[in-house]
Design an enzyme around this catalytic site. Structure first.
Site, short mmCIF file in Angstrom:
data_model
loop_
_atom_site.label_atom_id
_atom_site.label_comp_id
_atom_site.label_asym_id
_atom_site.label_seq_id
_atom_site.Cartn_x
_atom_site.Cartn_y
_atom_site.Cartn_z
N ARG A 55 0.97 -1.21 -0.05
CA ARG A 55 0.11 -0.01 0.07
C ARG A 55 0.89 1.19 -0.24
NH1 ARG A 55 -3.22 -2.86 -1.65
NH2 ARG A 55 -5.35 -3.47 -0.68
N HIS A 84 -0.87 0.00 -9.62
CA HIS A 84 -1.70 -0.83 -8.74
C HIS A 84 -2.06 -1.88 -9.51
CE1 HIS A 84 -4.01 -1.11 -4.76
NE2 HIS A 84 -3.49 -2.31 -5.56
#
Ligand code: NDP
Ligand code: OXD
Length: 314
Positions: free
Chosen positions: A229, A277
């Site tokens: 993250r 991502h």
């Protein structure tokens, strides 16, 4: 008919819809637009499959029986202060997603190990030069978080001959990996990591963990890969470590703000490789099988698989 609320801004609803239809004809995929237009009443929603839902959404669903995270991480759900914590929550644990992450980690570990960022720089200068190259067995990879994803990446890197270290919250034994845990194990873990891979969940304890203090404890010239993250990283500290040369290069898949703002320094940094991502995107073919299986279990009064321990927070 079962009403399943589906929300994701990055996934194509049609693909998910077709996949659900293939598995179970009695699931009606409901969107936020259906709720907002009154086509389906919030009180008629049975289950929710969610990726980064708006805050307060689950609190509006009085008949909700379970929440399914559309990803492996659940931080995007736990960040909602009004989240329904009285219903079971599951996350994606699946060989399809795990294989994708392992491919990503192996690809970028090998790029750093084989000094591709240095060869890219030499190519830009038009220089033909061979650089010293250690063997995999002479290179130590450290993985922060040796759970489902970190564990499989370690297995694949071990098969390539790399020396491996792992860091977890609780003590664990993993064959072929030198294991460390807790804050007391972090110093020794970091001191030998030439390539650091972050596969931690985002929790109150891990937020901002990749900061100046941690980076300073890595050997000079180390590389960093973040496939977990963005909020694990203090961006200013990472950029400073790259500027000083303490960190040789970084591969980043995840960011504080996604999409990464156009004016962010990472975009054009010569020693940052970035991806949007995509390290391990959830594949509807695998996730729908898990979700429909869990709906069937819940209907039979059984516990769903891949249940999240909300107290633990990951
Ligand atoms: P797991 O829950 O299986 O593993 C998490 C690991 O992190 C465990 O080993 C756990 O320790 C360790 N950990 C948790 N908290 C701490 C802490 N405070 N200190 C040290 N170690 C800690 O998760 P997964 O492997 O399935 O997924 C990891 C993360 O990867 C997800 O949460 C998600 O954020 C990210 N992800 C990113 C994707 C992408 O495309 N970029 C795709 C999928 C996931 P212990 O073993 O002791 O419990
Ligand atoms: C996940 C992700 O958590 O894609 O699955 O980030």
């Amino acid at each position: 008919m079962i009403n399943l609320l589906f929300h994701s801004e990055v996934d194509r609803r049609e693909w998910w819809h077709d996949e659900f239809a293939r598995h179970r004809g009695d699931i009606n995929l409901v969107t936020l637009a259906d709720l907002d237009s009154g086509t389906v009443a919030p009180a008629d929603i049975d289950y929710a499959l969610l990726w980064k839902p708006p805050a307060g959404l689950t609190a509006r669903l009085p008949a909700l029986k379970a929440i399914f995270s559309l990803g492996a991480g659940i931080d995007h759900l736990l960040s909602d202060p009004e989240l329904r914590r009285d219903v079971p929550m599951t996350r994606v644990v699946d060989p399809n997603l795990t294989a994708r992450m392992t491919e990503y980690v192996v690809l970028h570990v090998l790029r750093h190990h084989r000094r591709q960022h240095d060869y890219d720089a030499l190519q830009r200068l038009g220089k033909w030069r061979a650089l010293a190259q250690p063997l995999a067995s002479e290179r130590r990879i450290g993985i922060l978080g040796l759970g489902v994803l970190g564990g499989d990446a370690a297995r694949a890197l071990g098969a390539l001959g790399f020396a491996l270290s792992g860091w977890t919250r609780t003590p664990r034994t993993v064959p072929g990996v030198e294991m460390f845990h807790g804050s007391e194990g972090l110093n020794s873990f970091l001191a030998a990591c030439e390539i650091l891979v972050c596969l931690l969940p985002l929790t109150a304890e891990t937020e901002g963990i990749i900061n100046a203090s941690l980076l300073a404890r890595l050997p000079k010239g180390a590389c960093f890969i973040n496939a977990a993250r963005g909020r694990h990283v203090v961006d200013a500290d990472l950029l400073a470590a790259l500027e000083s040369g303490h960190l040789a290069a970084a591969t980043l898949d995840v960011f504080h703000v996604e999409p990464l703002p156009q004016d962010h320094a990472y975009w054009h940094h010569p020693r940052v490789t970035l991806t949007p991502h995509i390290a391990a995107v959830t594949d509807p073919r695998a996730c729908v099988a898990q979700v429909t299986g869990n709906i069937a279990r819940l209907e039979r009064g059984e516990a769903p698989v891949n249940l999240v321990d909300l107290r633990r927070g990951y």
